[in-house]
Design a protein around this motif. Sequence first.
Motif, PDB file in Angstrom:
ATOM      1  N   PRO A 280      19.211  90.523 -56.593  1.00 54.71           N
ATOM      2  CA  PRO A 280      18.172  89.583 -56.158  1.00 54.71           C
ATOM      3  C   PRO A 280      16.828  90.286 -55.970  1.00 54.71           C
ATOM      4  O   PRO A 280      16.769  91.496 -55.746  1.00 54.71           O
ATOM      5  CB  PRO A 280      18.722  89.050 -54.826  1.00 54.71           C
ATOM      6  CG  PRO A 280      20.190  89.287 -54.882  1.00 54.71           C
ATOM      7  CD  PRO A 280      20.366  90.542 -55.692  1.00 54.71           C
ATOM      8  N   ALA A 281      15.759  89.528 -56.066  1.00 52.75           N
ATOM      9  CA  ALA A 281      14.424  90.088 -55.894  1.00 52.75           C
ATOM     10  C   ALA A 281      14.256  90.625 -54.481  1.00 52.75           C
ATOM     11  O   ALA A 281      14.887  90.157 -53.530  1.00 52.75           O
ATOM     12  CB  ALA A 281      13.371  89.024 -56.188  1.00 52.75           C
ATOM     13  N   ALA A 282      13.386  91.622 -54.370  1.00 53.93           N
ATOM     14  CA  ALA A 282      13.165  92.235 -53.057  1.00 53.93           C
ATOM     15  C   ALA A 282      12.658  91.217 -52.043  1.00 53.93           C
ATOM     16  O   ALA A 282      12.951  91.320 -50.852  1.00 53.93           O
ATOM     17  CB  ALA A 282      12.180  93.398 -53.200  1.00 53.93           C
ATOM     18  N   ARG A 283      11.901  90.212 -52.515  1.00 53.62           N
ATOM     19  CA  ARG A 283      11.360  89.215 -51.592  1.00 53.62           C
ATOM     20  C   ARG A 283      12.469  88.400 -50.932  1.00 53.62           C
ATOM     21  O   ARG A 283      12.399  88.072 -49.749  1.00 53.62           O
ATOM     22  CB  ARG A 283      10.415  88.289 -52.353  1.00 53.62           C
ATOM     23  CG  ARG A 283       9.768  87.220 -51.484  1.00 53.62           C
ATOM     24  CD  ARG A 283       8.789  86.403 -52.291  1.00 53.62           C
ATOM     25  NE  ARG A 283       9.448  85.781 -53.439  1.00 53.62           N
ATOM     26  CZ  ARG A 283       8.820  85.054 -54.351  1.00 53.62           C
ATOM     27  NH1 ARG A 283       7.514  84.904 -54.291  1.00 53.62           N
ATOM     28  NH2 ARG A 283       9.496  84.513 -55.355  1.00 53.62           N
ATOM     29  N   SER A 284      13.535  88.075 -51.693  1.00 52.48           N
ATOM     30  CA  SER A 284      14.627  87.273 -51.135  1.00 52.48           C
ATOM     31  C   SER A 284      15.510  88.077 -50.182  1.00 52.48           C
ATOM     32  O   SER A 284      16.257  87.502 -49.399  1.00 52.48           O
ATOM     33  CB  SER A 284      15.484  86.699 -52.269  1.00 52.48           C
ATOM     34  OG  SER A 284      16.068  87.742 -53.034  1.00 52.48           O
ATOM     35  N   LEU A 285      15.430  89.414 -50.265  1.00 55.23           N
ATOM     36  CA  LEU A 285      16.222  90.265 -49.379  1.00 55.23           C
ATOM     37  C   LEU A 285      15.424  90.782 -48.189  1.00 55.23           C
ATOM     38  O   LEU A 285      15.924  91.584 -47.407  1.00 55.23           O
ATOM     39  CB  LEU A 285      16.792  91.449 -50.161  1.00 55.23           C
ATOM     40  CG  LEU A 285      17.769  91.107 -51.295  1.00 55.23           C
ATOM     41  CD1 LEU A 285      18.212  92.378 -52.001  1.00 55.23           C
ATOM     42  CD2 LEU A 285      18.973  90.342 -50.771  1.00 55.23           C
ATOM     43  N   ARG A 286      14.192  90.325 -48.057  1.00 60.70           N
ATOM     44  CA  ARG A 286      13.351  90.783 -46.958  1.00 60.70           C
ATOM     45  C   ARG A 286      13.882  90.241 -45.626  1.00 60.70           C
ATOM     46  O   ARG A 286      14.320  89.105 -45.530  1.00 60.70           O
ATOM     47  CB  ARG A 286      11.919  90.307 -47.189  1.00 60.70           C
ATOM     48  CG  ARG A 286      10.890  90.929 -46.247  1.00 60.70           C
ATOM     49  CD  ARG A 286       9.505  90.438 -46.610  1.00 60.70           C
ATOM     50  NE  ARG A 286       9.176  90.753 -48.009  1.00 60.70           N
ATOM     51  CZ  ARG A 286       8.120  90.256 -48.652  1.00 60.70           C
ATOM     52  NH1 ARG A 286       7.322  89.393 -48.038  1.00 60.70           N
ATOM     53  NH2 ARG A 286       7.891  90.598 -49.894  1.00 60.70           N
ATOM     54  N   TYR A 287      13.841  91.071 -44.614  1.00 57.90           N
ATOM     55  CA  TYR A 287      14.283  90.718 -43.260  1.00 57.90           C
ATOM     56  C   TYR A 287      15.771  90.350 -43.210  1.00 57.90           C
ATOM     57  O   TYR A 287      16.178  89.540 -42.387  1.00 57.90           O
ATOM     58  CB  TYR A 287      13.453  89.571 -42.688  1.00 57.90           C
ATOM     59  CG  TYR A 287      11.972  89.801 -42.729  1.00 57.90           C
ATOM     60  CD1 TYR A 287      11.403  90.904 -42.101  1.00 57.90           C
ATOM     61  CD2 TYR A 287      11.137  88.917 -43.412  1.00 57.90           C
ATOM     62  CE1 TYR A 287      10.039  91.127 -42.143  1.00 57.90           C
ATOM     63  CE2 TYR A 287       9.778  89.127 -43.462  1.00 57.90           C
ATOM     64  CZ  TYR A 287       9.229  90.233 -42.835  1.00 57.90           C
ATOM     65  OH  TYR A 287       7.879  90.444 -42.883  1.00 57.90           O
TER      66      TYR A 287
END
Length: 443
Positions: A280-287
């Motif tokens: 998954p994209a880094a944005r969806s794995l943020r926090y």
Amino acid sequence: MGDWVTTRGLREGRRPRALSPWREHLRDTFWFAPTAAMVLVFAVWAVASEIDARIVRAFQDAHDYDGVSELISIADDARTVATTVSSAMMTFIGVVFSISLVAVQMASGQFSPRVVRLFVRSRITKVTFAVFLATFVLSLLVLTGYDGEPDPRYVKTVPLLQAILTLAMVGLSLLLFVMYVNSTLRLMRVSHVIGRITSEAFRVAARMPAAATAGAGVALGPETARVLHQGPGGVLRDVNIARLVRAARQHGVVLRLIPRIGDFVVPGTPLLAVHGGTAPAARSLRYTVSVGVERTFHQDLAFGLRQLSDIALRALSAAINDPTTAVQALDRIVQFLAALSHRPLDASLHRDRRGTVRLVQPVPGWTELVDLGFSEVRRCAVGSPQVTRRMMAGFDDLLLVAPQERRAPLLRHRELLAQAVQRAVPEAADRAFALRPDRQGIG
């Protein structure tokens, strides 16, 4: 309390909530409740101030200046109380919480530094501190609300309702002070601390999914990618399960957490393994991952056993030499392991709404939990027959409730304890006495 959680909380895992990690992190802080209370008291004071102003205007519109004068007289009497409260409350707060810090230091030295978090997470402590500060702030705001105009025809406001609220806050502060002292004294008792730790451990087990084995008919498929840890180094406190499940579902993959909750993670090391597609994209794995300086109970199944073992080890040290406390910790270790003896372990499977596995989270296996609960205590208990007798009784009880495939680590620890006692105790009668099972240690 632990028994209640055992009978009800371990029946079925709960679906993880999206804000669960944030709520748990706020519980581990001490600033949120006082800050929220002071913001709330500003809002309450503003509303009360407006109501007081309208009351005065209503009397003035009715030309009832005697009524306004009576309000001013009552408010002047309340002003003395507000002045006394504002000058004494901060001193009172300082004295009370200085004593509390001493109590926390004593508990940390006697039990384990890990038990300090019980004081930090105590709701009554946070509520008491928040109400004390709110009372102090409200008393200062009330003092600023006095008009100083002696003529009842021109006075703009009389802080009557504000003064009543201040008196109510003082009464609430006194009530909470009594409850706070009672709670603090309970937290200084080892039996209560051990019970609280056990209850927290049972809550963690209750939140685990009911079907938690990686081998429960679920094929993850080949590993196709890995996600590295990009944040700061530290202890992996918890992961946002709801976010990870959603990200895995959107990309049609299965995510497998590589480190276990409670492990120390280093930047650049693998954090997640991806099965069945691209990462998954880094944005969806943020926090989605929380790293801190110490472990928490939120998703850490082994943390309760770690604390109970620490308390037993501290009690068996030469500096404290309190085998009865070690026996109390062993009581809860046996209770917790007995509750987990029939539960699937090794991995926790988290599914999306359609029932598809999207996240595999490693958890300690049965052998690891047994080793954590008994290995260190067993080595230090050889010279204390009270503790060895309790351990032998604990092994016997667990062997009765554990299924056949889980008895090997229990038998191993039982045999190792017997061998250690035989080497350390020269007299045959003393050896027999030390190895006789006894749930109370020595009566």
